[in-house]
Motif scaffolding. Structure first.
Motif, PDB file in Angstrom:
ATOM      1  N   ASP A 184      84.093  10.688  24.025  1.00 30.19           N
ATOM      2  CA  ASP A 184      84.536  11.765  24.910  1.00 30.19           C
ATOM      3  C   ASP A 184      83.890  11.638  26.289  1.00 30.19           C
ATOM      4  O   ASP A 184      84.544  11.833  27.308  1.00 30.19           O
ATOM      5  CB  ASP A 184      84.210  13.134  24.303  1.00 30.19           C
ATOM      6  N   LYS A 185      82.601  11.309  26.310  1.00 30.67           N
ATOM      7  CA  LYS A 185      81.883  11.151  27.572  1.00 30.67           C
ATOM      8  C   LYS A 185      82.460   9.978  28.378  1.00 30.67           C
ATOM      9  O   LYS A 185      82.659  10.090  29.590  1.00 30.67           O
ATOM     10  CB  LYS A 185      80.397  10.935  27.301  1.00 30.67           C
ATOM     11  N   VAL A 186      82.727   8.854  27.713  1.00 38.53           N
ATOM     12  CA  VAL A 186      83.312   7.692  28.389  1.00 38.53           C
ATOM     13  C   VAL A 186      84.682   8.061  28.960  1.00 38.53           C
ATOM     14  O   VAL A 186      85.005   7.713  30.105  1.00 38.53           O
ATOM     15  CB  VAL A 186      83.416   6.483  27.431  1.00 38.53           C
ATOM     16  N   GLU A 187      85.477   8.789  28.189  1.00 32.65           N
ATOM     17  CA  GLU A 187      86.802   9.194  28.667  1.00 32.65           C
ATOM     18  C   GLU A 187      86.678  10.102  29.893  1.00 32.65           C
ATOM     19  O   GLU A 187      87.395   9.921  30.882  1.00 32.65           O
ATOM     20  CB  GLU A 187      87.553   9.916  27.548  1.00 32.65           C
TER      21      GLU A 187
ATOM     22  N   HIS B 190      78.976   9.198  13.183  1.00 39.53           N
ATOM     23  CA  HIS B 190      80.365   9.397  13.576  1.00 39.53           C
ATOM     24  C   HIS B 190      80.455  10.479  14.660  1.00 39.53           C
ATOM     25  O   HIS B 190      81.161  10.303  15.666  1.00 39.53           O
ATOM     26  CB  HIS B 190      81.210   9.776  12.362  1.00 39.53           C
ATOM     27  N   ILE B 191      79.758  11.579  14.468  1.00 38.84           N
ATOM     28  CA  ILE B 191      79.760  12.672  15.458  1.00 38.84           C
ATOM     29  C   ILE B 191      79.208  12.174  16.786  1.00 38.84           C
ATOM     30  O   ILE B 191      79.759  12.468  17.854  1.00 38.84           O
ATOM     31  CB  ILE B 191      78.954  13.878  14.927  1.00 38.84           C
ATOM     32  N   ASP B 192      78.126  11.405  16.715  1.00 38.93           N
ATOM     33  CA  ASP B 192      77.518  10.848  17.917  1.00 38.93           C
ATOM     34  C   ASP B 192      78.497   9.900  18.624  1.00 38.93           C
ATOM     35  O   ASP B 192      78.644   9.943  19.850  1.00 38.93           O
ATOM     36  CB  ASP B 192      76.231  10.115  17.542  1.00 38.93           C
ATOM     37  N   ALA B 193      79.172   9.069  17.865  1.00 42.41           N
ATOM     38  CA  ALA B 193      80.143   8.128  18.445  1.00 42.41           C
ATOM     39  C   ALA B 193      81.301   8.878  19.092  1.00 42.41           C
ATOM     40  O   ALA B 193      81.764   8.503  20.180  1.00 42.41           O
ATOM     41  CB  ALA B 193      80.653   7.164  17.370  1.00 42.41           C
ATOM     42  N   GLU B 194      81.774   9.934  18.457  1.00 39.66           N
ATOM     43  CA  GLU B 194      82.855  10.745  19.031  1.00 39.66           C
ATOM     44  C   GLU B 194      82.418  11.359  20.360  1.00 39.66           C
ATOM     45  O   GLU B 194      83.171  11.357  21.332  1.00 39.66           O
ATOM     46  CB  GLU B 194      83.273  11.861  18.059  1.00 39.66           C
ATOM     47  N   ALA B 195      81.196  11.875  20.401  1.00 39.29           N
ATOM     48  CA  ALA B 195      80.683  12.469  21.643  1.00 39.29           C
ATOM     49  C   ALA B 195      80.598  11.416  22.746  1.00 39.29           C
ATOM     50  O   ALA B 195      80.938  11.694  23.904  1.00 39.29           O
ATOM     51  CB  ALA B 195      79.318  13.113  21.390  1.00 39.29           C
ATOM     52  N   LEU B 196      80.162  10.219  22.394  1.00 37.63           N
ATOM     53  CA  LEU B 196      80.083   9.140  23.382  1.00 37.63           C
ATOM     54  C   LEU B 196      81.471   8.734  23.873  1.00 37.63           C
ATOM     55  O   LEU B 196      81.662   8.488  25.068  1.00 37.63           O
ATOM     56  CB  LEU B 196      79.345   7.932  22.806  1.00 37.63           C
TER      57      LEU B 196
END
Length: 118
Positions: free
Chosen positions: A91-94, A83-89
């Motif tokens: 944020d990066k995409v945004e 979940h943390i990894d997905a959130e970071a990704l």
């Protein structure tokens, strides 16, 4: 590190490992002297961490039923890391999307400026 005997043992077994079953070389001083059980924390089939468990306060070892009971904790920890990894990704995409939109606007402005001078 990736060459640590415990990491290699966990990768080879793909399951919890008794610390006493790990062959330690003289160059590897076990920093987990009071641990009796190591369990891999998996993130998408990759070892993201290792959970170390010591004996009970009274010195009793972890029995197989207790070991099975610990597995859901590691599964949930793996899900939390995912979940943390997905959130970071996300944020990066945004961030990259905003940067691209900014650059698209800048390109449109420059094109209009060039057209105005032509």
């Amino acid at each position: 590190g990736p060459d640590d005997p415990l990491v290699l043992h966990l990768l080879a077994e793909g399951a919890p490992v008794r610390i006493s079953d790990v062959a330690w070389s003289l160059g590897h001083a076990p920093h987990m002297a009071h641990s009796v059980l190591a369990m891999p924390l998996l993130l998408r089939d990759q070892t993201a961490g290792i959970a170390l468990y010591g004996p009970h306060r009274n010195g009793a070892d972890i029995d197989p039923d207790e070991q099975k009971g610990l597995m859901p904790l590691l599964d949930r920890a793996g899900a939390a890391y995912d979940h943390i990894d997905a959130e970071a990704l996300r944020d990066k995409v945004e961030l990259l999307t905003r940067e691209r939109e900014h650059k698209d606007r800048e390109i449109a402005r420059l094109r209009a400026e060039v057209k105005g001078h032509a």
